[in-house]
Design an enzyme around this catalytic site. Structure first.
Site, PDB file in Angstrom:
ATOM      1  N   GLU A  20      15.125  36.662  11.644  1.00  0.00           N
ATOM      2  CA  GLU A  20      14.545  36.739  13.030  1.00  0.00           C
ATOM      3  C   GLU A  20      13.997  35.079  13.447  1.00  0.00           C
ATOM      4  OE1 GLU A  20      10.667  38.679  13.660  1.00  0.00           O
ATOM      5  OE2 GLU A  20      11.084  39.287  15.624  1.00  0.00           O
ATOM      6  N   GLY A  77       3.988  33.351   8.873  1.00  0.00           N
ATOM      7  CA  GLY A  77       3.218  33.916   8.217  1.00  0.00           C
ATOM      8  C   GLY A  77       3.887  34.989   7.208  1.00  0.00           C
ATOM      9  N   GLU A  81       9.199  41.061   8.639  1.00  0.00           N
ATOM     10  CA  GLU A  81       9.100  42.409   8.437  1.00  0.00           C
ATOM     11  C   GLU A  81      10.340  43.209   7.964  1.00  0.00           C
ATOM     12  OE1 GLU A  81       8.429  40.997  11.500  1.00  0.00           O
ATOM     13  OE2 GLU A  81       9.605  42.016  13.066  1.00  0.00           O
ATOM     14  N   HIS A 138       0.262  44.263   9.502  1.00  0.00           N
ATOM     15  CA  HIS A 138       0.789  44.045  10.465  1.00  0.00           C
ATOM     16  C   HIS A 138       2.436  44.164  10.146  1.00  0.00           C
ATOM     17  CE1 HIS A 138       2.058  40.803  13.793  1.00  0.00           C
ATOM     18  NE2 HIS A 138       3.230  41.093  13.062  1.00  0.00           N
ATOM     19  N   GLU A 139       3.009  43.772   9.117  1.00  0.00           N
ATOM     20  CA  GLU A 139       4.199  43.948   8.638  1.00  0.00           C
ATOM     21  C   GLU A 139       4.863  45.367   8.521  1.00  0.00           C
ATOM     22  OE1 GLU A 139       5.853  41.316   9.234  1.00  0.00           O
ATOM     23  OE2 GLU A 139       4.243  39.749   9.464  1.00  0.00           O
ATOM     24  N   HIS A 183       5.261  47.382  11.498  1.00  0.00           N
ATOM     25  CA  HIS A 183       6.489  46.721  12.117  1.00  0.00           C
ATOM     26  C   HIS A 183       7.678  47.704  11.489  1.00  0.00           C
ATOM     27  CE1 HIS A 183       6.317  43.405  14.701  1.00  0.00           C
ATOM     28  NE2 HIS A 183       5.870  42.553  13.696  1.00  0.00           N
ATOM     29  N   GLU A 240       5.281  42.422  18.777  1.00  0.00           N
ATOM     30  CA  GLU A 240       4.346  41.747  18.220  1.00  0.00           C
ATOM     31  C   GLU A 240       2.887  41.986  18.291  1.00  0.00           C
ATOM     32  OE1 GLU A 240       4.961  40.178  15.654  1.00  0.00           O
ATOM     33  OE2 GLU A 240       6.920  40.119  15.938  1.00  0.00           O
ATOM     34  N   ARG A 295       7.651  25.119  14.933  1.00  0.00           N
ATOM     35  CA  ARG A 295       6.187  25.222  15.533  1.00  0.00           C
ATOM     36  C   ARG A 295       5.303  24.410  15.066  1.00  0.00           C
ATOM     37  NH1 ARG A 295       4.474  31.287  15.705  1.00  0.00           N
ATOM     38  NH2 ARG A 295       4.420  30.807  13.624  1.00  0.00           N
TER      39      ARG A 295
HETATM   40 ZN   LIG Z   1       5.159  40.493  13.569  1.00  0.00          ZN
END
Ligand SMILES: [Zn+2]
EC number: 3.4.11.-
Length: 864
Positions: free
Chosen positions: A138, A272, A275, A307-308, A311, A330, A791
């Site tokens: 991704e 971090g 997914e 979070h993952e 997804h 997200e 980033r």
């Molecule tokens: Zn995410």
């Protein structure tokens, strides 16, 4: 090579021509672990939808050796790097047909710079360098690993075959079907089960030396992998992963479609976590724990895992049609990460963390001129990284929270409808709104559109009137710089939960101004608008309304999330010029009985920031003393050692309070930190993780070269990534310019992982920011080399700016970045420059008022 464009313009985005569409990839990747290269063969089952002589396929940093469509071999293979495609030309026109094979052979390099595509990451076992090779596809990096139709809507099934050295573990999205040993070259060839229909960015494979712990839920095998030699534990992560998976299966009402879900921790990782369906990858510091890891990190780990896993349904099973809707993917997962962690660990008060981190993060950025709507057009792959920012994640999650807050259980029902209806397909934002509207009877599109299609948010003036229980509400766009309203500003549809002494009610403010009447409201009753803080706006409280809330702040009867957001709203509105600083300081003083970590965290950070804007030394010292007086009771109450049976958040609070009061110069705390530092020098185990950052920060901030040197030595000895991070942060706090340059220099060297470099910059003390800026100018080339298109460079640059500067200084910064453009950090730099101007204007206006307040309160310490 080619002057014409190969991608086509469809709905304002550049996509592959739609004449050839994939359905199955039979992909074989052969890894050469000596040269760190790979060979690949693939048969892509495609449908030819229009007769064509040319097939355009995404391909970057890959060399294609042969290409066949059906039984026809390509006569020309060309590349067009700006569009990241290969152009395969055939002599005969391929005719329309439902299924034929596009067969390719190719090879590529396992890169070690970009953390994208198929890359390698170094780790050390017994002093020996080892490598793990893994994929990160991704957003648009699958094309760096194999030629493919690399767009989220071009979903297909994948049959992966992987040839790797025999002694290594190989993992992919699904379980293995077969393993064949190739005795001639000590390799093995593994065939994995067919994946569900999915987007290319979710494919994943990893090869390396791993160990794992295992459990299961709902007949799904769950494993947590870590690299060989890694001493930190994956047990905590496994436990969260199993519980969260089980909760999600129940909540979404849809089974997890794979038979296993692996979670893997790797050292170098640009995000971090990622997914990938059934093979989730994490940065080690966001997955592994030891007894040295603080509770805050554990909380972060749980939220990331949640979070993952969210997804796996929202993103993987149902996928956005195009990257312009990434915010929804997200934002949703970010919200669900906190949601599920709160279900597993209700005692952690995750919504307070959500409010402090995501909500405040979004509201702060989104009040700048240099923000953007969360729904933005994304034309090409080059623009995709731009939208992976705090606005997409944080504001997106607040928008979801706001919908959930209004819909209650109909939110879950709507989600279930949406996920069932669109399983294995792609959607637009409107599809979700449709399902939620259907199940709730509320027009979600009208409610939400102003929040997604425009940047910014409203501030609502909440004023009392002559009649008790009747309030005048007026909305306007909130601008941190205090500038005037524009005729083009939208009117938001604000859902406001109201809580009073006599009960709860709801109100919709969908006009510029409206009158709210609260039933049974008596003169002097307290009232709290935006109760529970699910509304994405700020409230400017009438002083009379605020006065009714003060006793409830002191008695801690007002819920913690409301106490937090009251000060957050007041602080920002104060910056914009609509509230004076003495009103803000008076409010802060009423928090002296506060017990919550995140509330003190916010108070401490804001007071430290205000202090950093004061230049006069006498004034500064007096201000520091007031802060010390405010923090002293809680500092004394918490002490330095855990109290038996204390709440887990008190552990975090202790570290924060002692660090802040120590940095503000409280002699008692400084001496205690020094004492504990001596014990730490003898044996690091003498200083528990939960108080380590405070002790080390205070000692370095009030110390010299030697204290920093001790930490350098410790840094080299430890293998714990969280300990390393803690040491970098503390080392950066030195008040000696030569020590600051030393840690900055070190942060760019080989001993610091590029994902950690920014810490050395961000945590330097404000008075020394000019040293950091000069260091940046001198070492800009090295920085650019270490951070090509990532980033991280934005955060590093942010760490080099003073919060307040005269206009000449700001212009110098602007000039520097015109001469040295950093495309991946362009927006961040603009935001930072805007913030500096706002801070400077704010400081110039508040300094005299705060000065009077400080004088008045220096002689009166009654509040503490
Ligand atoms: Zn995410």
């Amino acid at each position: 090579m080619c002057d014409h464009k190969h991608l086509i313009d469809k709905n304002d985005r550049l996509v592959l021509p739609d004449n050839v569409v994939p359905s199955v990839y039979d992909l074989h990747i052969m890894v050469d672990y000596k040269s760190f290269t790979f060979k690949g063969e693939e048969d892509i089952t495609v449908e030819v939808k229009k007769p064509t002589k040319v097939v355009v396929i995404h391909c970057l940093e890959i060399v294609i050796h042969s290409a066949k469509l059906g039984d026809q071999t390509a006569c020309k293979i060309e590349y067009h790097a700006p569009e990241e495609v290969a152009i395969l030309t055939f002599e005969q026109e391929a005719q329309v047909c439902e299924s034929t094979k596009l067969s390719l052979t190719f090879d590529g390099i396992i890169n070690d710079q970009n953390l994208q595509g198929f890359y390698r990451s170094k780790y050390v076992v017994d002093g020996q360098d080892r490598y793990v090779c893994l994929s990160q596809f991704e957003a648009t990096h699958a094309r760096r690993a194999f030629p493919c139709f690399d767009e989220p809507a071009l979903k297909a099934k994948f049959n992966l075959t992987f040839t790797v050295p025999t002694h290594l573990t190989a993992l992919s999205n699904t379980e293995e079907v077969s393993i064949k040993e190739n005795t001639n070259d000590n390799t093995k060839t593994i065939l994995f089960q067919t994946t569900p229909i999915m987007s290319t960015y979710l494919l994943a494979y990893i090869v390396g030396e791993f160990t794992y712990v295992e459990g299961s839920t709902n007949n799904i095998r769950v494993r947590a992998y870590k690299l060989l030699g890694q001493l930190e534990s994956a047990e905590f992560a496994l436990d969260v992963a199993i519980k969260a998976l089980s909760i999600f299966i129940d909540y979404f009402g849809i089974p997890f479609p794979l038979t296993k879900c692996d979670h893997v921790a790797v050292p170098d990782f640009s995000y971090g976590a990622m997914e990938n369906w059934g093979l989730i990858t994490y940065r080690e510091s966001l997955f592994l724990v030891s007894e040295k890891v603080s509770l805050l990190i554990k909380q972060k780990i749980a939220i990331v895992i949640g979070h993952e896993l969210a997804h796996q349904w929202f993103g993987n099973l149902v996928t956005m049609e195009w990257w312009s809707q990434l915010w929804l993917n997200e934002g949703f997962a970010t919200f669900m990460g906190s949601f599920v962690t709160d279900k597993i660990y209700p005692e952690w008060d995750c919504w307070l963390e959500f409010s402090d981190h995501y909500r405040a993060g979004a509201l702060n950025l989104d009040a700048l001129e240099n923000t953007h709507p969360i729904e933005v057009p994304v034309r090409s792959s080059a623009e995709i990284n731009e939208v992976f920012d705090a606005i997409s994640y944080n504001k997106g999650s607040c928008v979801i929270q706001m919908i959930e807050g209004r819909l209650g259980d109909n939110f879950r029902k709507g989600l279930n409808h949406y996920l069932n209806k669109h399983s294995y397909k792609n959607t637009n934002t409107e599809d979700l709104w449709e399902s939620l509207s259907l199940l709730s009877g509320i027009d979600i599109k009208t409610f939400i559109d102003p929040f997604t299609k425009y940047s910014g948010y409203p501030v609502i003036d909440f004023k009392t009137t002559q009649t008790p229980g009747t309030f005048q509400l007026t909305q306007k766009k909130f601008r941190l710089d205090g500038s005037a309203q524009q005729p083009t500003d939208p009117i938001w549809n604000n859902y406001i939960k109201i809580e009073t002494a006599s009960g709860s009610s709801e109100f919709i403010l969908d006009k510029k101004s409206d009158t709210l009447t609260v039933p049974n409201f008596k003169q002097g009753d307290w009232i709290k608008p935006n109760f529970g803080q699910t509304g994405y706006y700020r409230i400017n409280y009438d002083p009379a309304v605020l006065a009714t809330l003060i006793p409830r702040i002191k008695s801690l009867e007002l819920p913690s999330v409301d106490r937090l957001n009251l000060i957050s709203d007041m602080y920002s509105i104060c910056k914009s010029g609509d509230v004076t600083i003495d009103s803000y300081m008076d409010l802060i003083v009423s928090y002296s009985n506060e017990t919550e970590y995140f509330i003190w965290n916010s108070i401490c950070d804001n007071l430290s920031f205000i202090a950093s804007l004061i230049q006069d030394q006498t004034y500064y010292t007096k201000f520091c003393q007031i802060v010390i007086n405010l923090l002293k009771p809680i500092s004394k109450k918490l002490g330095f050692d855990p109290i038996k049976g204390e709440r887990s958040s008190d552990t975090l609070l202790r570290d924060k309070i002692q660090m802040t009061i120590g940095e503000f110069g409280d002699q008692e705390v400084i001496q205690e930190c020094k004492k504990r530092f001596e014990l730490f020098k003898n044996d690091p185990a003498n200083l528990p993780a939960d108080i380590r950052l405070a002790v080390l920060s205070v000692v370095v901030a009030h110390g010299g070269i030697n204290e920093q040197q001790v930490l350098f030595d410790m840094y080299h000895k430890t293998i714990s990534s969280s300990e390393k991070s803690c040491f970098i942060i503390a080392m950066a706090k030195s008040p000696k310019p030569e020590a600051i340059c030393k840690i900055l220099d070190f942060s760019l060297g080989p001993d610091v992982r590029s994902q950690d470099t920014y810490m050395a910059w961000i945590f330097t003390q404000t008075p020394f920011k000019p040293v950091v800026w000069q260091f940046l100018i001198k070492n800009f080339k090295a920085l650019e080399t270490k951070f090509p298109e990532t980033r991280s460079i934005g955060r590093i640059i942010s760490g080099s700016f003073q919060p307040k500067m005269d206009e000449a200084g700001v212009v110098e910064i602007e000039k520097f970045f015109i001469e040295h453009p950093v495309p991946s950090a362009e927006r961040v730099i603009k935001q930072d420059i805007e913030k500096i101007r706002i801070n400077t204007k704010w400081a110039n206006s508040f300094i005299p008022t705060l000065g009077k307040w400080v004088e008045k309160n220096s002689s009166n310490n009654s509040y503490c």
